[in-house]
Design an enzyme around this catalytic site. Sequence first.
Site, mmCIF file in Angstrom:
data_model
loop_
_atom_site.group_PDB
_atom_site.id
_atom_site.type_symbol
_atom_site.label_atom_id
_atom_site.label_comp_id
_atom_site.label_asym_id
_atom_site.label_seq_id
_atom_site.Cartn_x
_atom_site.Cartn_y
_atom_site.Cartn_z
ATOM 1 N N ASP A 98 1.204 6.722 0.374
ATOM 2 C CA ASP A 98 0.594 5.654 -0.422
ATOM 3 C C ASP A 98 1.149 5.640 -1.846
ATOM 4 O O ASP A 98 1.310 6.700 -2.484
ATOM 5 C CB ASP A 98 -0.916 5.856 -0.492
ATOM 6 C CG ASP A 98 -1.625 5.285 0.717
ATOM 7 O OD1 ASP A 98 -1.066 5.363 1.826
ATOM 8 O OD2 ASP A 98 -2.744 4.765 0.544
ATOM 9 N N GLU A 146 -4.160 -9.386 4.596
ATOM 10 C CA GLU A 146 -4.709 -8.740 5.784
ATOM 11 C C GLU A 146 -5.890 -7.879 5.350
ATOM 12 O O GLU A 146 -5.723 -6.782 4.840
ATOM 13 C CB GLU A 146 -3.656 -7.872 6.475
ATOM 14 C CG GLU A 146 -4.188 -7.220 7.739
ATOM 15 C CD GLU A 146 -3.329 -6.069 8.244
ATOM 16 O OE1 GLU A 146 -3.338 -5.816 9.450
ATOM 17 O OE2 GLU A 146 -2.651 -5.417 7.411
ATOM 18 N N ASP A 170 0.128 -6.925 3.295
ATOM 19 C CA ASP A 170 -0.271 -6.005 4.343
ATOM 20 C C ASP A 170 -1.328 -5.021 3.837
ATOM 21 O O ASP A 170 -1.240 -4.521 2.708
ATOM 22 C CB ASP A 170 0.972 -5.235 4.819
ATOM 23 C CG ASP A 170 0.674 -4.213 5.892
ATOM 24 O OD1 ASP A 170 0.256 -4.630 6.992
ATOM 25 O OD2 ASP A 170 0.851 -3.006 5.637
ATOM 26 N N ASN A 207 0.811 -1.222 0.000
ATOM 27 C CA ASN A 207 0.000 0.000 0.000
ATOM 28 C C ASN A 207 0.837 1.262 0.000
ATOM 29 O O ASN A 207 0.471 2.256 -0.626
ATOM 30 C CB ASN A 207 -0.933 0.009 1.207
ATOM 31 C CG ASN A 207 -1.799 1.250 1.246
ATOM 32 O OD1 ASN A 207 -2.715 1.399 0.437
ATOM 33 N ND2 ASN A 207 -1.503 2.154 2.172
#
Length: 552
Positions: free
Chosen positions: A208, A280, A239, A146
């Site tokens: 990001d 996740e 993640d 991310n």
Amino acid sequence: MDTRMTGRAVRMGLAGLTAALLALSCASSPVERSLATNQKEWWRDGVCYEVFVRSFADADGDGVGDLRGLTSRLEYINDGNPQTATDLGANCIWLMPIDKSMSYHGYDVVDYYHVDPRYGTDDDFRNLVAEAHKRGIHIIVDFVPNHSGSQNPWFQAALRDPASPYRDWYRWSKTLPAQKGPWGQEAWHKSPVHDEYYYGVFWHEMPDLNYNNPVVRAEMQKVLTYWLKEMHADGFRFDAIPYLVEDGNQLQHSRGTHDVLRQLGNAIRAEAPESFTVGEMSDESPEVMATYYPDQLDSYFAFAVARTTMQAAQTGEASGFFKAVVQANERFPSGRWSPFLTNHDQPRVMTVLGDASKARVAASAMLMLPGTPFVYYGEEIGMVGPKPDEMIRTPMQWSSAPNGGFTTGIPWEPLQADWKTKNVAGQDSSRQSLLNHYRKLIQLRNANPALNRGPLTLVPTDDATGTIAAWLRSSRDEAFLIVVNFGPHHGELYMERLPWNSMPGGGEYRLDSAYADPDNACAGYFYFNGNGSIHIRSVEAHGFCALRIRRR
């Protein structure tokens, strides 16, 4: 009032819920029907152990755990011999981030292609993988897609030079947008160099990446290929996946996010067909989770099941656990959701439950579920750890030797106060220790295909206390009836008729105890071949039993 019931008592409490949910759980979902299972996938047959390298074992005495230290402790995780009972028996290790990074935790990556020097060298990692493979252990590494760290050369170039080729690798705005982050936080941050703002959903030091840029997608795919081919990793834990792509006001779970995960997941499987990816995705909604199947990552952590397992162990009430398991069993493809109890972001199991018997029953329930279970390092010896995060990630407690056997130097973070009395060495030889309970559960799972790949079927019972859960795990040749009493009082259990479509076919059956905790957890059990019912006269408080059902 005595809430125990005789075998034919009127059904109350969970019985009605169980019967309703049973019909739901037996239905084959469209997602599951659409997915062909690759029977060679190693991750369908074991347990994964989450390790924070910094806190596991220090080989060079600098107080920071390292890859050589972890390599020296592989025999603890799995010695490669399924006949021994002195190892944990996990066939997978998930390493929290080991890339070069800005912080102690590693989730702000500076260099995606090399091991953080604090943990060793790239060759140390390759050696870890080679030694792990000798013992039947697969290594998956944390992948942080991310965002990068703010000190990453990509971001530094984009920050300082608007004409940089890396400029469009991140998101920028000339003015401060009114839009907040997905949970109402400030997500646009002032540039320290120019009069402008950049997007970082978690923190200003974690800008990001812009996945609308195909060059970014190509680069991250290149990173994944590098770790598979050059570093020989066996897969990845992804993640924070819900936030990859923002689509207007949709800041999580966007179509663009699913497209990126599909692209990366397919690329990984094409490059390494026996690899494993787990994501996740902490949103507990089964409807939202279902959108991440069938063709993106292989598995996702079952946060709703984890929360309700812990809640059931804490309160003794099994209904929430039942509901979450049924929803996961019905909505997600078989074997492609990963149960766990807590992880590196949550207070540790023993801190939450505060009681060894509750921790044992939580582990029992979790490790008898389908999918790929994850165990956080130290959980198996009852390590404690509250927030803040550093306290959840303290050094492993190996022995009562100085610094718990973790290091000969000064630990990067002090050990928990109970390390002298709660450690691996102290529990190793105790038959009743939490450590040996975990070992037995994992070894039982490893030895029986029904407990690895076998489907799960919930079983209606006459439990009136609302504390007992029962389910079947089955294979072609045998089935296991799993009985868990989350509550503080013992109960009596009668199951009128087991679901025959979940049983090994034909003939009469016998019932044997495969493992019980405590030893008398299920006392006085009988299987009635005439009608397929089971009666257990006493299920102990916080008791667990795995009863093997097979043909006579």
